[in-house]
Structure formats: structure tokens, C-alpha cells
Write a protein that holds these residues in place. Structure first.
Motif, PDB file in Angstrom:
ATOM      1  N   PHE A 102     -57.590   9.941  -9.520  1.00 10.40           N
ATOM      2  CA  PHE A 102     -56.787  10.522 -10.593  1.00 10.40           C
ATOM      3  C   PHE A 102     -57.627  11.462 -11.458  1.00 10.40           C
ATOM      4  CE2 PHE A 102     -54.894  10.154 -14.927  1.00 10.40           C
ATOM      5  CZ  PHE A 102     -53.711  10.822 -14.654  1.00 10.40           C
ATOM      6  N   ALA A 103     -58.859  11.061 -11.757  1.00 11.42           N
ATOM      7  CA  ALA A 103     -59.738  11.920 -12.559  1.00 11.42           C
ATOM      8  C   ALA A 103     -60.007  13.238 -11.842  1.00 11.42           C
ATOM      9  CB  ALA A 103     -61.048  11.194 -12.848  1.00 11.42           C
ATOM     10  N   ALA A 104     -60.260  13.171 -10.537  1.00  7.13           N
ATOM     11  CA  ALA A 104     -60.532  14.394  -9.780  1.00  7.13           C
ATOM     12  C   ALA A 104     -59.298  15.289  -9.713  1.00  7.13           C
ATOM     13  CB  ALA A 104     -61.010  14.033  -8.374  1.00  7.13           C
ATOM     14  N   VAL A 105     -58.116  14.686  -9.564  1.00  5.99           N
ATOM     15  CA  VAL A 105     -56.875  15.473  -9.552  1.00  5.99           C
ATOM     16  C   VAL A 105     -56.710  16.216 -10.877  1.00  5.99           C
ATOM     17  CG1 VAL A 105     -54.358  15.298  -9.576  1.00  5.99           C
ATOM     18  CG2 VAL A 105     -55.657  14.090  -7.834  1.00  5.99           C
ATOM     19  N   ALA A 124     -62.727  18.467  -5.196  1.00  7.22           N
ATOM     20  CA  ALA A 124     -63.567  17.853  -4.160  1.00  7.22           C
ATOM     21  C   ALA A 124     -64.961  17.558  -4.701  1.00  7.22           C
ATOM     22  CB  ALA A 124     -63.646  18.775  -2.945  1.00  7.22           C
ATOM     23  N   TYR A 125     -65.507  18.497  -5.448  1.00  3.87           N
ATOM     24  CA  TYR A 125     -66.848  18.305  -6.006  1.00  3.87           C
ATOM     25  C   TYR A 125     -66.863  17.150  -7.006  1.00  3.87           C
ATOM     26  CZ  TYR A 125     -71.185  19.305  -8.507  1.00  3.87           C
ATOM     27  OH  TYR A 125     -72.417  19.200  -9.090  1.00  3.87           O
ATOM     28  N   ALA A 126     -65.841  17.103  -7.864  1.00  5.15           N
ATOM     29  CA  ALA A 126     -65.781  16.037  -8.866  1.00  5.15           C
ATOM     30  C   ALA A 126     -65.688  14.669  -8.200  1.00  5.15           C
ATOM     31  CB  ALA A 126     -64.588  16.261  -9.794  1.00  5.15           C
ATOM     32  N   TYR A 127     -64.885  14.585  -7.143  1.00  3.86           N
ATOM     33  CA  TYR A 127     -64.754  13.290  -6.469  1.00  3.86           C
ATOM     34  C   TYR A 127     -66.067  12.899  -5.788  1.00  3.86           C
ATOM     35  CZ  TYR A 127     -62.729   9.440  -3.883  1.00  3.86           C
ATOM     36  OH  TYR A 127     -62.466   8.185  -3.391  1.00  3.86           O
ATOM     37  N   THR A 134     -68.905  13.037   0.691  1.00  6.90           N
ATOM     38  CA  THR A 134     -69.438  14.380   0.498  1.00  6.90           C
ATOM     39  C   THR A 134     -68.337  15.326   0.032  1.00  6.90           C
ATOM     40  OG1 THR A 134     -69.004  15.100   2.768  1.00  6.90           O
ATOM     41  CG2 THR A 134     -71.104  13.977   2.347  1.00  6.90           C
ATOM     42  N   ALA A 135     -68.743  16.392  -0.623  1.00  8.30           N
ATOM     43  CA  ALA A 135     -67.771  17.379  -1.094  1.00  8.30           C
ATOM     44  C   ALA A 135     -67.043  18.025   0.078  1.00  8.30           C
ATOM     45  CB  ALA A 135     -68.475  18.440  -1.942  1.00  8.30           C
ATOM     46  N   ALA A 136     -67.759  18.242   1.197  1.00  7.80           N
ATOM     47  CA  ALA A 136     -67.124  18.848   2.373  1.00  7.80           C
ATOM     48  C   ALA A 136     -66.035  17.943   2.935  1.00  7.80           C
ATOM     49  CB  ALA A 136     -68.176  19.139   3.442  1.00  7.80           C
ATOM     50  N   THR A 137     -66.317  16.640   2.993  1.00  5.18           N
ATOM     51  CA  THR A 137     -65.315  15.696   3.493  1.00  5.18           C
ATOM     52  C   THR A 137     -64.119  15.632   2.555  1.00  5.18           C
ATOM     53  OG1 THR A 137     -66.993  14.367   4.617  1.00  5.18           O
ATOM     54  CG2 THR A 137     -64.900  13.293   4.121  1.00  5.18           C
ATOM     55  N   ALA A 138     -64.395  15.572   1.258  1.00  2.00           N
ATOM     56  CA  ALA A 138     -63.297  15.544   0.288  1.00  2.00           C
ATOM     57  C   ALA A 138     -62.464  16.813   0.383  1.00  2.00           C
ATOM     58  CB  ALA A 138     -63.854  15.375  -1.128  1.00  2.00           C
ATOM     59  N   PHE A 139     -63.134  17.942   0.561  1.00  2.00           N
ATOM     60  CA  PHE A 139     -62.395  19.197   0.682  1.00  2.00           C
ATOM     61  C   PHE A 139     -61.581  19.230   1.972  1.00  2.00           C
ATOM     62  CE2 PHE A 139     -61.951  23.740   1.669  1.00  2.00           C
ATOM     63  CZ  PHE A 139     -61.331  24.156   0.505  1.00  2.00           C
TER      64      PHE A 139
END
Length: 284
Positions: A102-105, A124-127, A134-139
Motif C-alpha cells: 500500500f505504501a508503494a502504491v 517498484a523502487y520504493a517496494y 529487487t526493483a527489476a522484479t517488482a517492475f
């Protein structure tokens, strides 16, 4: 301070924020005023060709309670997006914390309000800073999310066009062209995702070879790692158990968004049906 379950050396985000606030108290003091200035400049740019008196008269004539309700419905979609994200993150992180999602959203939408289309990277970076992903996976999961958004939006748009009361014959040619381009874009995304899912290692090797032609060796390896992380983020496509609820939540998100548009119409006494709100949803 280290938190169990985080990557080695990562600092607790709350402690990091407090440390930065203590180190740079003056900078923190200016964050809010600068934010107001940025918003004011953007509003001026948006309304620069409009008559301020006329705009203000429309705002004064609007129903404030309906406007508040429209804002509330839009804001309520944020936790719904966070719920949906859990299914997309599941292959990379089981039982991801709702609070972090929720914070990242919220961070992503805040960034989008200032710099459009940058919010996904910020999200993605925040999460990745809060969780061991990783940011790449989140993205990569956000690419899946955008694909699901596109599916839901196009489906709702087609439903609006098929509505008996919708004047589909009066659509301008550029709108029809836009719908066709959106379908083409979806097709490209699907094909690219299938290639990454079907051959993640080969895709990474291809990215590495391509990178070595144009980039230094270290950057080429970074590109290959990025592709691998990206492919990992797409793994939600592999199982119906994850993708079906994510699709259903996508429809919930965008029906809520269309509902907020419709309530906004009513607030300004624009007598249009919900199908017009669905069309607006797909157009913007």
C-alpha cells in the motif's frame, strides 16, 4: 539497524527516514512548500487558456458532497490495487506485507501526480527498499499489472460502446484508431511476455550479447540481470491460481475508477450515463 528478512546491509526505511530528517532538518522544512509550488505551477499550465472566473463559477456550482464522494471512491481504489499486487508478487515473495504494498502504491501515485509515467518506477523502487525483492522484479510485476489494466479497460470500453444508449456512430476516427492501436500494443506485450516466460535464460543471454555490442561489459551484465529480474516478475502468468484473482481485482479497480468519473459528472450536473464514464475511463 537491520530488520530480519531484509537483504544484508539494508537499513530499516523508518530509521533511514528519521536519520535523514535529523541530518537535513532544513531540507525537510522545504518539502511541503516546494510541493505546493509545483502543484500551483502545474494547475496554472493546465488552465492557462481558460477563463479563471468561468472555471471558478463551475467549481462553486458543483455539489461538494458528490465531489468528496468521487475523491473517496478514487482513493479507495488504492488499497484495492495493493490487494491485487499481492497475487503478482506471490511468485517472488509469498505473503508480501499489505503495508509495504500500500505504501508503494501511494508513493507511485504521488510521483505520477508530479511526473506522469514515472510513478511505476518509483513504486517498484520504493517496494524494493522495504522488502527483499529487487526493483527489476517488482517492475516486472507492474508490467503484468499494466497488461491486466489494459485488458480490463478495453473490455469495459467495449462494453460501453456496445451499450444501447451509447452514440457509437458518432465516434471520431482518431478514437477508433486509438482503440486499434491499444489492441496492437496489447498484442506486442503478450508476445514479449510469452517469450520471456518461455525462455528466460535465453532472453537474458540475448540481452547480454546485444548489450556487449553497444555497452561496456559491466552494463551488459546489468542488462542481462535486469531481464532475468523482469522475467521473474512475470511469473504470475504461469498459474491460473494467481492470474485469475488478479484479473478480477483489475475489473474492480477500473469499475471503481469509472464510478468516480460518473459521480464527478453528477457533481457538475453533467447528465451522462455510467457507460459514458466507462468510455471516459478508457479514453484517458
Amino acid at each position: 539497524m537491520k530488520v530480519p528478512g531484509r537483504r544484508g546491509g539494508d537499513e530499516d526505511p523508518v530509521a533511514a527516514v528519521r536519520r535523514r530528517e535529523q541530518a537535513f532538518p532544513v531540507r525537510r522544512k522545504w518539502i511541503t512548500p516546494v510541493g505546493f509550488v509545483v502543484v500551483a505551477v502545474l494547475l496554472w499550465w493546465l488552465l492557462r487558456d481558460e477563463d479563471p472566473a468561468e472555471v471558478w463559477s463551475h467549481i462553486r456550482a458543483a455539489n461538494p458532497w458528490l465531489l468528496l464522494l468521487a475523491v473517496a471512491v478514487t482513493t479507495a481504489s488504492f488499497p484495492v490495487r495493493a490487494i491485487r499486487w499481492r497475487y503478482l508478487l506471490e511468485p517472488s515473495q509469498q505473503d508480501s506485507p499489505f503495508r509495504s504494498r500500500f505504501a508503494a502504491v501511494c508513493i507511485g501515485f504521488m510521483t505520477n501526480n508530479l511526473l506522469p509515467r514515472v510513478g511505476e518506477f518509483a513504486r517498484a523502487y520504493a517496494y524494493s527498499k522495504r522488502e527483499p525483492v529487487t526493483a527489476a522484479t517488482a517492475f516486472g510485476t507492474l508490467v503484468v499489472e499494466r497488461f491486466l489494466d489494459a485488458v480490463a479497460i478495453l473490455a469495459l470500453l467495449l462494453a460501453a460502446l456496445a451499450s444501447p444508449g451509447f452514440p457509437a456512430d458518432g465516434l471520431p476516427p482518431e478514437v477508433v484508431t486509438g482503440i486499434r492501436l491499444a489492441c496492437l500494443f496489447l498484442g506486442v506485450i503478450v508476445i514479449g511476455s510469452l517469450i520471456l516466460l518461455g525462455a528466460p535464460e535465453r532472453s537474458a543471454d540475448a540481452a547480454r550479447r546485444f548489450g556487449r555490442v553497444l555497452l561496456p561489459a559491466s552494463l551488459a551484465e546489468g542488462l542481462a540481470s535486469l531481464v532475468q529480474g523482469f522475467a521473474k516478475g512475470l511469473e504470475a502468468f504461469r498459474g491460473w491460481r494467481l492470474i485469475v484473482p488478479a484479473v478480477l481485482w483489475s475489473f474492480v479497480v477500473w469499475t471503481m475508477q469509472a464510478l468516480s468519473f460518473w459521480i464527478g459528472f453528477l457533481a457538475f450536473d453533467i447528465r451522462l450515463g455510467y457507460d459514458a464514464a466507462l468510455f471516459t475511463n478508457g479514453s484517458v
